[in-house]
Design a protein around this motif. Sequence first.
Motif, PDB file in Angstrom:
ATOM      1  N   LEU A  30       1.369   5.557  -9.778  1.00  0.00           N
ATOM      2  CA  LEU A  30       0.934   4.577 -10.764  1.00  0.00           C
ATOM      3  C   LEU A  30       1.748   4.664 -12.055  1.00  0.00           C
ATOM      4  CD1 LEU A  30      -2.923   4.685 -10.254  1.00  0.00           C
ATOM      5  CD2 LEU A  30      -1.377   2.821  -9.672  1.00  0.00           C
ATOM      6  N   GLU A  31       2.371   5.825 -12.316  1.00  0.00           N
ATOM      7  CA  GLU A  31       3.233   5.940 -13.490  1.00  0.00           C
ATOM      8  C   GLU A  31       4.478   5.066 -13.365  1.00  0.00           C
ATOM      9  OE1 GLU A  31       4.201   9.978 -14.192  1.00  0.00           O
ATOM     10  OE2 GLU A  31       2.201  10.528 -14.925  1.00  0.00           O
ATOM     11  N   THR A  32       4.858   4.732 -12.125  1.00  0.00           N
ATOM     12  CA  THR A  32       6.041   3.899 -11.911  1.00  0.00           C
ATOM     13  C   THR A  32       5.713   2.411 -11.912  1.00  0.00           C
ATOM     14  OG1 THR A  32       5.831   3.871  -9.489  1.00  0.00           O
ATOM     15  CG2 THR A  32       6.983   5.753 -10.486  1.00  0.00           C
ATOM     16  N   THR A  33       4.455   2.076 -12.098  1.00  0.00           N
ATOM     17  CA  THR A  33       4.047   0.678 -12.034  1.00  0.00           C
ATOM     18  C   THR A  33       3.515   0.219 -13.376  1.00  0.00           C
ATOM     19  OG1 THR A  33       1.754   1.138 -11.398  1.00  0.00           O
ATOM     20  CG2 THR A  33       3.394   1.038  -9.627  1.00  0.00           C
ATOM     21  N   ILE A  34       3.398  -1.075 -13.524  1.00  0.00           N
ATOM     22  CA  ILE A  34       2.758  -1.675 -14.690  1.00  0.00           C
ATOM     23  C   ILE A  34       1.730  -2.680 -14.189  1.00  0.00           C
ATOM     24  CG2 ILE A  34       3.096  -3.201 -16.683  1.00  0.00           C
ATOM     25  CD1 ILE A  34       5.736  -1.937 -17.172  1.00  0.00           C
ATOM     26  N   ASN A  35       0.505  -2.505 -14.669  1.00  0.00           N
ATOM     27  CA  ASN A  35      -0.554  -3.467 -14.350  1.00  0.00           C
ATOM     28  C   ASN A  35      -0.943  -3.429 -12.865  1.00  0.00           C
ATOM     29  OD1 ASN A  35      -2.363  -5.288 -15.433  1.00  0.00           O
ATOM     30  ND2 ASN A  35      -1.162  -7.070 -14.825  1.00  0.00           N
ATOM     31  N   ALA A  36      -0.831  -2.249 -12.218  1.00  0.00           N
ATOM     32  CA  ALA A  36      -1.229  -2.133 -10.812  1.00  0.00           C
ATOM     33  C   ALA A  36      -2.731  -1.943 -10.704  1.00  0.00           C
ATOM     34  CB  ALA A  36      -0.499  -0.971 -10.157  1.00  0.00           C
ATOM     35  N   ASP A  37      -3.322  -2.488  -9.635  1.00  0.00           N
ATOM     36  CA  ASP A  37      -4.747  -2.312  -9.360  1.00  0.00           C
ATOM     37  C   ASP A  37      -4.901  -1.080  -8.470  1.00  0.00           C
ATOM     38  OD1 ASP A  37      -7.379  -2.397  -8.699  1.00  0.00           O
ATOM     39  OD2 ASP A  37      -7.400  -4.493  -8.049  1.00  0.00           O
ATOM     40  N   SER A  42      -2.134   1.311  -1.307  1.00  0.00           N
ATOM     41  CA  SER A  42      -2.118   1.809   0.067  1.00  0.00           C
ATOM     42  C   SER A  42      -0.765   2.409   0.365  1.00  0.00           C
ATOM     43  CB  SER A  42      -2.423   0.683   1.064  1.00  0.00           C
ATOM     44  OG  SER A  42      -1.437  -0.333   0.984  1.00  0.00           O
ATOM     45  N   ILE A  43      -0.731   3.361   1.323  1.00  0.00           N
ATOM     46  CA  ILE A  43       0.505   4.036   1.692  1.00  0.00           C
ATOM     47  C   ILE A  43       0.693   3.950   3.194  1.00  0.00           C
ATOM     48  CG2 ILE A  43       0.448   5.596  -0.274  1.00  0.00           C
ATOM     49  CD1 ILE A  43      -0.690   7.743   1.537  1.00  0.00           C
ATOM     50  N   SER A  44       1.955   4.119   3.608  1.00  0.00           N
ATOM     51  CA  SER A  44       2.268   4.051   5.030  1.00  0.00           C
ATOM     52  C   SER A  44       3.547   4.822   5.284  1.00  0.00           C
ATOM     53  CB  SER A  44       2.439   2.594   5.479  1.00  0.00           C
ATOM     54  OG  SER A  44       2.873   2.523   6.812  1.00  0.00           O
ATOM     55  N   ASN A  45       3.735   5.225   6.553  1.00  0.00           N
ATOM     56  CA  ASN A  45       4.979   5.877   6.942  1.00  0.00           C
ATOM     57  C   ASN A  45       5.986   4.894   7.521  1.00  0.00           C
ATOM     58  OD1 ASN A  45       3.618   5.288   9.262  1.00  0.00           O
ATOM     59  ND2 ASN A  45       3.943   7.291  10.233  1.00  0.00           N
ATOM     60  N   SER A  76       2.306  -0.021  -1.230  1.00  0.00           N
ATOM     61  CA  SER A  76       2.035  -1.423  -1.566  1.00  0.00           C
ATOM     62  C   SER A  76       0.768  -1.480  -2.406  1.00  0.00           C
ATOM     63  CB  SER A  76       1.866  -2.267  -0.291  1.00  0.00           C
ATOM     64  OG  SER A  76       0.785  -1.779   0.482  1.00  0.00           O
ATOM     65  N   TYR A  77       0.665  -2.509  -3.233  1.00  0.00           N
ATOM     66  CA  TYR A  77      -0.507  -2.680  -4.083  1.00  0.00           C
ATOM     67  C   TYR A  77      -0.542  -4.114  -4.573  1.00  0.00           C
ATOM     68  CZ  TYR A  77       2.810  -2.386  -7.958  1.00  0.00           C
ATOM     69  OH  TYR A  77       3.851  -2.611  -8.820  1.00  0.00           O
ATOM     70  N   ARG A  78      -1.674  -4.478  -5.156  1.00  0.00           N
ATOM     71  CA  ARG A  78      -1.840  -5.791  -5.766  1.00  0.00           C
ATOM     72  C   ARG A  78      -1.975  -5.598  -7.267  1.00  0.00           C
ATOM     73  NH1 ARG A  78      -6.124  -8.945  -7.277  1.00  0.00           N
ATOM     74  NH2 ARG A  78      -7.618  -7.435  -6.457  1.00  0.00           N
ATOM     75  N   GLU A  84      -9.402  -8.957 -14.597  1.00  0.00           N
ATOM     76  CA  GLU A  84      -9.816  -7.716 -13.970  1.00  0.00           C
ATOM     77  C   GLU A  84      -9.567  -6.495 -14.841  1.00  0.00           C
ATOM     78  OE1 GLU A  84      -9.094  -8.522  -9.239  1.00  0.00           O
ATOM     79  OE2 GLU A  84      -7.374  -8.032 -10.495  1.00  0.00           O
ATOM     80  N   GLN A  85      -8.681  -6.596 -15.805  1.00  0.00           N
ATOM     81  CA  GLN A  85      -8.284  -5.418 -16.558  1.00  0.00           C
ATOM     82  C   GLN A  85      -9.434  -4.753 -17.303  1.00  0.00           C
ATOM     83  OE1 GLN A  85      -4.781  -5.979 -18.938  1.00  0.00           O
ATOM     84  NE2 GLN A  85      -3.766  -7.123 -17.327  1.00  0.00           N
ATOM     85  N   PRO A  86     -10.320  -5.459 -17.999  1.00  0.00           N
ATOM     86  CA  PRO A  86     -11.408  -4.766 -18.678  1.00  0.00           C
ATOM     87  C   PRO A  86     -12.310  -4.008 -17.717  1.00  0.00           C
ATOM     88  CG  PRO A  86     -11.143  -6.983 -19.536  1.00  0.00           C
ATOM     89  CD  PRO A  86     -10.305  -6.888 -18.320  1.00  0.00           C
ATOM     90  N   ALA A  87     -12.559  -4.603 -16.543  1.00  0.00           N
ATOM     91  CA  ALA A  87     -13.423  -3.929 -15.584  1.00  0.00           C
ATOM     92  C   ALA A  87     -12.783  -2.647 -15.085  1.00  0.00           C
ATOM     93  CB  ALA A  87     -13.725  -4.863 -14.409  1.00  0.00           C
ATOM     94  N   LEU A  88     -11.454  -2.667 -14.911  1.00  0.00           N
ATOM     95  CA  LEU A  88     -10.782  -1.484 -14.404  1.00  0.00           C
ATOM     96  C   LEU A  88     -10.804  -0.357 -15.424  1.00  0.00           C
ATOM     97  CD1 LEU A  88      -7.708  -3.078 -12.638  1.00  0.00           C
ATOM     98  CD2 LEU A  88      -9.579  -1.851 -11.545  1.00  0.00           C
TER      99      LEU A  88
END
Length: 648
Positions: A30-37, A42-45, A76-78, A84-88
């Motif tokens: 998440l440190e590499t992202t901005i505004n991620a939910d 999710s992660i995958s191989n 991957s993420y949305r 949504e930001q205040p709720a998060l």
Amino acid sequence: MLIRIRSKDGNFRFELSPNASISDLTAKILETTINADPSTLSISNQPRGNEVAVSTLEGQSLAALGLKHGDLVFVSYREQTPQEQPALVNSTSTINPSSDHSRRPWETVQEDLVDQYWRKQDGKISRNRDTRFCKHGVNAMCDYCMPLEPYDSAYHTEHNIKHLSYHSYLRKLMPKGSAATTSSSQLPPLSPLSYKVQVPCPSGGHPDWPKGICTACQPSAITLQSQPFRMVDHLEIASRDVIDRFLGSWRETGKQRFGWLIGRYEAYSEVPMGVKAIVEAIHEPPQEGDPDGLSLNLPWEDEPRIRELGHSASSPLTIVGYIFTDLVATPEDRSKTLYKRHPQSFYLSSLETIFAAKVQLANPTPSRSSPTGFFSSRMVTAVLTGTEDGGIDVSAYQVSEQACAMVEADMIEASVEPGIVRVKEEDRTQDSARYVPDVFFRYKNEYGLEVKQSAKPCFPVEYLLVNMSYGFPQHPTPLFRSTNFPIENRPISMQSEQGVVNELARLRAPDVLESAYDADSNRRNEIVRYLSDWHLLAFLGRTQLVSPGDMKIFMSTLTSPNLEDPAILDKVLKTDSWETLMTFARESAPPTTRPSSGTPAGGDHAMDEDIPPEFLEQNIPGIRICPHCTFENTGTGSDCEICGLPLT
């Protein structure tokens, strides 16, 4: 162990322990992202398919999930919507690291004013229309006249600029308006160098150093090279009096002297996006000088007070570096100095270079461009030494990031030969646990070919230096106007409270409120000029005469650019500390400077009975004492400057 991450933001690598929780990996992602939910992460191989929501893996370690050293994880993420930001922010999810995300060091650090200024500027180098090649109108632009980037190599070569400025270097790493607009482009591009063994080892497959080491935790081989950028491009001394006062001690005793440079950082227009350090004063800490060196007491106990005092100035000041003398008078002519530092000898000795690295390590520069919130240092090393013609000149340097990292890793030491740095031997004992990787440096041999050579056991100190220019302003406007007060910690000139009080009494400071404004303006200006002295203000802060709160008023008022205005003194006159000073000044005022307070100016004054009449009749050159009010007149007029009555 090393885990590789691939997402729409780019490719990243994280070093984690095999026993680390999946939440630790989530926080790194998440440190590499901005505004991620975070709830959609999710992660995958695999690049597509096999996605697993991170929220379902809570509490599991990386080893338990089957992740090994070097594995590639697809993420991957949305992104969050504004709704949504205040709720998060108020989410109670245990894997939501939004609070940590908001407190990343490079986002909360407070940069220097000069850094804030350059981050808001375009920084491009403007060019005029070329009459030979430009075939367009005055409002058009072509390749021959369009602005250049601040890191343009041809411009630097043409203007003999050896190093990029710090912000030009940043602009080169992260060009403004580039196509890279993802969150990865907003990550800090600068990483502080480290030549230490990583403890614990990221692989987790062996005991920590010095009991074990592997390629994952040991530092790579080092190739010494010229640093492409410099944190400070120019050293400016606000007034020649600053240097002359500092040299006074050596001129009187022949012993070397050290001082901290008190000043500030400003933009420097001679270099694209440049920074200069402006020195307003030199504060001399306790020290013992010798003809061939000096010794200091470090850490400097008075440093916090001096920093706080400087911050109270009208233009906030800080410690921007240090200066020392290395001067030896020639035996033939004591008015000339030996030429010791030159291309055939050395510029900074190995001992001085290591000391400079320690000072820079202790004073890092706040930076939004580093993941730690700090990068390099702006502390300047200045040397007063002899010139080829027997004069005295200033040289200014910094040491490179490689030098600081090598000193921090305890890899180098001073040599008997001042221009040579020694590389220490590796030591696996538990006490020191020093690991020294291979060190190389490049040079051109007698055939003009570049040769790579091992730096063990020693190498030239020049590989660790970054030089800069220095000078004096054409039209000096120093913050401090006086140069008369004795300098601290000098055995040849002592500071004393009685000396301050006596001088204020001589200037008739206790009577300044009782006089008319117009008639009192000259006296006010004299008082302001006397008080506007760094060494005097620093001394008053150590006494019981001025309170800490009033000291801030003294400092901000007496460094104002409007010192010529007589009303500037009003803020000082209203403080309780000024009343304390005036109480002592009234007691110390000599009779000849204390007119009767009960008689208005212009009236008759009774002569003090304790002054013999024959003293008033003395013919002192340049001074005439009024027989009516006993004031010492220094002008050429026939009437008294105070009471207006004839002097005869």
